[in-house]
Write a protein that holds these residues in place. Structure first.
Motif, PDB file in Angstrom:
ATOM      1  N   HIS A   9     -32.759  22.665 -45.772  1.00  8.14           N
ATOM      2  CA  HIS A   9     -31.833  23.320 -46.706  1.00  8.14           C
ATOM      3  C   HIS A   9     -32.346  22.967 -48.103  1.00  8.14           C
ATOM      4  N   HIS A  68     -20.740  31.460 -41.186  1.00  6.57           N
ATOM      5  CA  HIS A  68     -21.291  30.149 -40.833  1.00  6.57           C
ATOM      6  C   HIS A  68     -20.476  29.500 -39.708  1.00  6.57           C
ATOM      7  N   HIS A 106     -27.560  34.231 -40.595  1.00  9.75           N
ATOM      8  CA  HIS A 106     -27.072  32.869 -40.350  1.00  9.75           C
ATOM      9  C   HIS A 106     -25.594  32.944 -39.961  1.00  9.75           C
ATOM     10  N   ASP A 137     -31.930  27.412 -44.719  1.00 15.43           N
ATOM     11  CA  ASP A 137     -30.596  27.950 -44.440  1.00 15.43           C
ATOM     12  C   ASP A 137     -29.663  27.906 -45.648  1.00 15.43           C
ATOM     13  N   ASP A 138     -28.705  28.803 -45.639  1.00 16.52           N
ATOM     14  CA  ASP A 138     -27.478  28.765 -46.452  1.00 16.52           C
ATOM     15  C   ASP A 138     -27.536  29.440 -47.822  1.00 16.52           C
TER      16      ASP A 138
END
Ligand code: ZN
Length: 274
Positions: A194, A86, A82, A22-23
């Motif tokens: 992550h 966020h 995602h 993620d991210d």
């Protein structure tokens, strides 16, 4: 009567491995290098630029992959949603959820040039209502952070619990995954995390060890999240005769099943006598 089991992954394999990160932080670059080195496939869940401005309390000057680099960096892997900002989706109205997903899809699809159909829930903040709103925006699966420590396929892909976080990966769990099967079963090993969690060389060397352990096995299918969903949809689309002696594959994906305990490929569009 034939004994039929729809328990094989692509190319007749019994085990599948996937990764989900993620991210879109800058550390994804080194992670993708590792995945490519060991022949692994990852899904990368990305937001729209600027979302970090909403979280100044815990995101101190984070560095992200430049969207101009997405297409090249994530080639061969999957770009996935995602949410645009966020968001804590559970605490937002339906209209907001739908806007979050739509804006995120439009942004990512402009870059990757294919329909983006998956996601992971930011902060794992979701319930049935959130899942429904995401589904209404064209999302076909969404990952949570609830580790199962097991290898099953979710009954609802909008609540896709992974096997474990990379920090919880153990040789014992892997050996269990690789152990002989008493009954025919499609095993799936799903690792999430992550890339910014790899903050020291020790973390990176542990991750490389993980990749080395799980990679390079010709009996395992290494797939992105959406490849898994697409394959299972094709498998479930097979049409069988009443006697189950004949199968028709109306999809554009080759699928494998077992007939009398032997693997059989049913090619896209083919009708096969089993
Ligand atoms: Zn996130």
């Amino acid at each position: 009567m034939k004994f039929i089991e729809t328990t094989l992954w692509q190319h007749g394999k019994e085990r599948c491995v996937t990764f989900s990160y993620d991210d879109g932080r800058i550390e994804d670059k080194r992670l993708v290098e590792l995945f490519n080195k060991y022949g692994l496939k990852g899904t990368f869940h990305l937001n729209n630029p600027g979302f970090e401005e909403h979280f100044p309390q815990f995101l101190k000057e984070p560095k992200f992959v430049d969207p101009g680099e997405y297409e090249t960096l994530y080639e061969g892997h999957e770009i996935s949603c995602h949410s645009a900002q966020h968001a804590f989706l559970y605490y937002t109205p339906d209209e907001y959820i739908r806007r979050e997903i739509r804006e995120n899809r439009v942004f990512l699809e402009e870059i990757c040039k294919y329909p983006v159909r998956g996601m992971s829930y930011p902060f794992s903040s979701y319930d049935g209502r959130v899942a429904e709103a995401c589904r209404a925006e064209g999302i076909e699966y969404s990952r949570t952070v609830s580790a199962t420590n097991s290898f099953g396929i979710p009954s609802d892909f909008m609540q896709w619990d992974p096997t474990c976080h990379h920090a919880e990966f153990t040789k014992e769990l892997w050996e269990k995954f690789m152990s002989p099967m008493l009954y025919s079963f499609m095993r799936l090993f799903y690792v999430w995390g992550h890339s910014y969690e790899f903050s020291t060389e020790e973390h990176w060397s542990k991750m490389e060890e993980l990749c080395k352990t799980v990679g390079g096995d010709s009996n395992i299918w290494y797939a992105t999240n959406i490849e898994i969903v697409d394959y299972l949809n094709a498998l479930r689309s097979l049409r069988f005769s009443a006697s189950c002696d004949t199968a028709y594959n109306p999809t554009c994906t080759d699928v494998w099943i077992k007939a009398d305990h032997k693997p059989v490929c049913i090619k896209a569009g083919a009708t096969v006598r089993l």
